[in-house]
Design a protein around this motif. Structure first.
Motif, mmCIF file in Angstrom:
data_model
loop_
_atom_site.group_PDB
_atom_site.id
_atom_site.type_symbol
_atom_site.label_atom_id
_atom_site.label_comp_id
_atom_site.label_asym_id
_atom_site.label_seq_id
_atom_site.Cartn_x
_atom_site.Cartn_y
_atom_site.Cartn_z
ATOM 1 N N THR A 136 44.559 49.441 42.402
ATOM 2 C CA THR A 136 44.446 48.008 42.612
ATOM 3 C C THR A 136 44.377 47.745 44.112
ATOM 4 O O THR A 136 44.473 48.650 44.925
ATOM 5 C CB THR A 136 45.602 47.228 41.962
ATOM 6 N N ASN A 166 38.565 45.188 34.666
ATOM 7 C CA ASN A 166 39.926 45.432 35.145
ATOM 8 C C ASN A 166 40.911 44.302 34.883
ATOM 9 O O ASN A 166 42.006 44.302 35.421
ATOM 10 C CB ASN A 166 39.876 45.694 36.660
ATOM 11 N N SER A 167 40.528 43.355 34.035
ATOM 12 C CA SER A 167 41.328 42.141 33.871
ATOM 13 C C SER A 167 42.287 42.230 32.694
ATOM 14 O O SER A 167 42.440 43.276 32.066
ATOM 15 C CB SER A 167 40.387 40.950 33.662
ATOM 16 N N GLU A 168 42.890 41.100 32.374
ATOM 17 C CA GLU A 168 43.823 41.022 31.243
ATOM 18 C C GLU A 168 43.153 41.406 29.932
ATOM 19 O O GLU A 168 43.819 41.874 29.011
ATOM 20 C CB GLU A 168 44.391 39.603 31.150
ATOM 21 N N GLY A 190 42.891 44.519 38.189
ATOM 22 C CA GLY A 190 42.685 43.346 39.028
ATOM 23 C C GLY A 190 43.557 42.193 38.570
ATOM 24 O O GLY A 190 44.256 42.281 37.559
ATOM 25 N N MET A 191 43.493 41.112 39.308
ATOM 26 C CA MET A 191 44.301 39.949 38.922
ATOM 27 C C MET A 191 43.715 38.696 39.540
ATOM 28 O O MET A 191 43.078 38.730 40.589
ATOM 29 C CB MET A 191 45.746 40.100 39.388
ATOM 30 N N ASN A 192 43.939 37.570 38.882
ATOM 31 C CA ASN A 192 43.704 36.266 39.505
ATOM 32 C C ASN A 192 44.737 35.245 39.044
ATOM 33 O O ASN A 192 44.501 34.036 39.099
ATOM 34 C CB ASN A 192 42.278 35.760 39.254
ATOM 35 N N GLU A 196 49.475 39.106 36.015
ATOM 36 C CA GLU A 196 48.390 39.788 35.313
ATOM 37 C C GLU A 196 48.490 41.299 35.509
ATOM 38 O O GLU A 196 48.317 42.067 34.556
ATOM 39 C CB GLU A 196 47.035 39.274 35.789
ATOM 40 N N HIS A 218 42.042 35.772 46.178
ATOM 41 C CA HIS A 218 42.787 34.936 45.227
ATOM 42 C C HIS A 218 43.991 34.238 45.847
ATOM 43 O O HIS A 218 44.883 33.791 45.132
ATOM 44 C CB HIS A 218 43.237 35.745 44.009
#
Length: 495
Positions: A136, A166-168, A190-192, A196, A218
């Motif tokens: 990450t 790479n998301s939820e 990843g995250m936003n 997450e 973000h």
């Protein structure tokens, strides 16, 4: 998404009992023949459903995936999750549809997103011998993942995230591609939003993890770099005494990131490993270096990409890769679409428009400023999205940075880039009064839209100004679509 073609002849990824226990679900159709239960792929997009798919309908801000269940069933879905939170009309209709269906499992859950994650977590547990690695960071995570995968494939059978899934939802879908023959899993996270990373780390539970950096991607959602660091650090939650956390030594959050790590902490960066020696920074051609005396070239340009490679190398060495294996991985690395891609033709184009934030924008500008060419330098800078209240300030900083980055022409592209344009104009006008020839002579252009007309206007400006041999930088967030500029400047298919 899971690949249905690769699983045509395998048993169900999870048994019915395993699935129900993992997701806390119940069958809506009590007359379902449990002997028929089998799903060999998982999809959240009904258009991708194939025979024996588990379809997971997600509820978004504008759409409810439950309305696509009939389409998924027509395409051969063998199981579907149904959320208690869908509308009463949809839920009642699905209950009626399930009542007489003996062949498709309708599984009622509290939340389909969470059920997808819990099912994926249960699936990962079926592979206790799998070496679990993750990456990450605010920028460079996909590049680092691709470098790492290329190296590790020289020693292990590797399953890795495709693209930046790479998301939820992307991470859970990705882990369903793990198969018994795989020795190592490498997944990007990843995250936003808040937690997450925590949720998807719980799914995969990586025992080795790389953080590329703590930047400002973000920041409009998370609020501060400290909050971003808090979230990124959650990738280390499941590292045990046999695992390791890989942290960039020069990052100003490095000390914070290593606190509480239960496994080994490995710092990486220039000078951290005496067995890695830089031979030559060749700018757009990449970096020549040696590992354990083995000479190799990283074809990706820029010091920032070499730093990404150092993280990958640190993990590879920890897992026993030799210098020769590292060389083979580094030199077989395939071009990364839209990321630090060099295209050569009439012009030399640095295409880096898959994503953008203040950190990656600055790194791209530094690379171009340091690059020595005989021709002119033209920068097309697109909006950096998802900066929230920080947008005006961060774009203004980039306007100033760009002005001092050895450009001959800068095109600021998009609504948010107006802040950068205004700052650049303000500084250039002041410098003109001080007879600073280089700064005041930079041609500054603002194009405040991103539609096709704006693309054509941008291409027109470039074609009228540029000459053969010039360097063109395309850098902006993915949503700006700056790669559309390539065909009208005659660079569409060349590399």
């Amino acid at each position: 998404m899971t690949d249905a073609k690769s699983v045509e002849n395998i048993e169900s990824l999870l048994k019915l009992s395993e699935t129900l226990e993992a997701v806390g679900g119940v069958l809506l159709n009590q007359n379902f023949d449990s002997g028929n239960f089998c799903f060999t792929s998982v999809q959240t997009d009904s258009r991708l459903v194939a025979e024996k798919s588990l379809f997971v309908p997600l509820i978004g801000e504008f759409q409810d995936g439950h309305s696509y269940i009939p389409s998924a069933l027509e395409k051969g879905a063998s199981a579907v999750f149904v959320s208690k939170k869908t509308s009463k009309n949809l839920l009642d209709g699905l209950k009626r549809q399930a009542a007489d269906n003996k062949n498709v499992a309708f599984i009622l859950v509290e939340n389909t997103m969470r059920a997808l994650q819990k099912a994926a977590e249960a699936y990962v547990r079926k592979f206790p011998r799998l070496i679990r690695c993750a990456v990450t960071g605010s920028s460079g995570k996909t590049t680092t993942k691709e470098i790492t995968a290329s190296i590790l494939r020289q020693k292990f059978s590797v399953i890795a995230t495709k693209g930046n899934f790479n998301s939820e939802t992307g991470l859970p879908l990705s882990v369903f591609n793990i198969r018994p023959e795989h020795e190592l899993g490498l997944f990007e996270m990843g995250m936003n939003r808040v937690n997450e990373i925590g949720e998807i780390a719980e799914v995969f539970k990586p025992n080795y993890a790389i953080i590329t950096n703590i930047g400002t991607a973000h920041i409009g959602i998370l609020g501060s770099r400290q909050n971003i660091a808090n979230e990124k650090k959650k990738i280390f939650n499941y590292i045990d005494s046999f695992g390791a956390a890989f942290i960039p030594e020069k990052d100003d959050f490095a000390s914070f990131l290593e606190k509480g790590v239960k496994g080994k902490v490995v710092k990486y960066g220039l000078g951290c490993d005496e067995s890695v020696k830089v031979v030559a920074d060749e700018g757009l051609l990449g970096t020549v270096f040696a590992v354990d005396g083995v000479l190799m070239r990283l074809s990706l340009p820029g010091k920032y990409n070499f730093l990404n490679a150092l993280g990958a190398i640190a993990l590879a060495k920890k897992l026993g890769c030799t210098g020769e294996q590292i060389k083979a991985g580094i030199e077989s690395l395939k071009p990364l679409g839209g990321r630090s891609t060099i295209k050569k033709g009439k012009f030399t184009v640095l295409e880096d428009c898959y994503n953008a934030n203040p950190d990656s924008m600055e790194k791209a500008l530094d690379l171009c400023a340091d690059t020595k060419i005989e021709g002119k330098k033209i920068y097309v800078l697109g909006d950096m999205l998802e900066l929230g209240e920080e947008s005006e300030k961060e774009h203004a900083k980039i306007g100033e940075k760009a002005l001092y980055s050895d450009a001959d022409m800068i095109i600021f592209f998009g609504f948010e880039m107006n802040y950068a344009f205004e700052k650049a104009v303000e500084i250039a006008q002041k410098k003109e009064s001080l007879t600073d020839g280089k700064i005041s002579s930079v041609r500054l252009i603002y194009i405040g839209n991103k539609d096709e007309a704006a693309i054509n206007d941008t291409a027109k400006e470039i074609n009228e100004f540029a000459e053969a041999g010039d360097l063109i930088l395309l850098k902006g967030s993915r949503g700006m679509g700056l790669e559309r500029i390539l065909p009208p400047i005659g660079m569409g298919g060349e590399s």
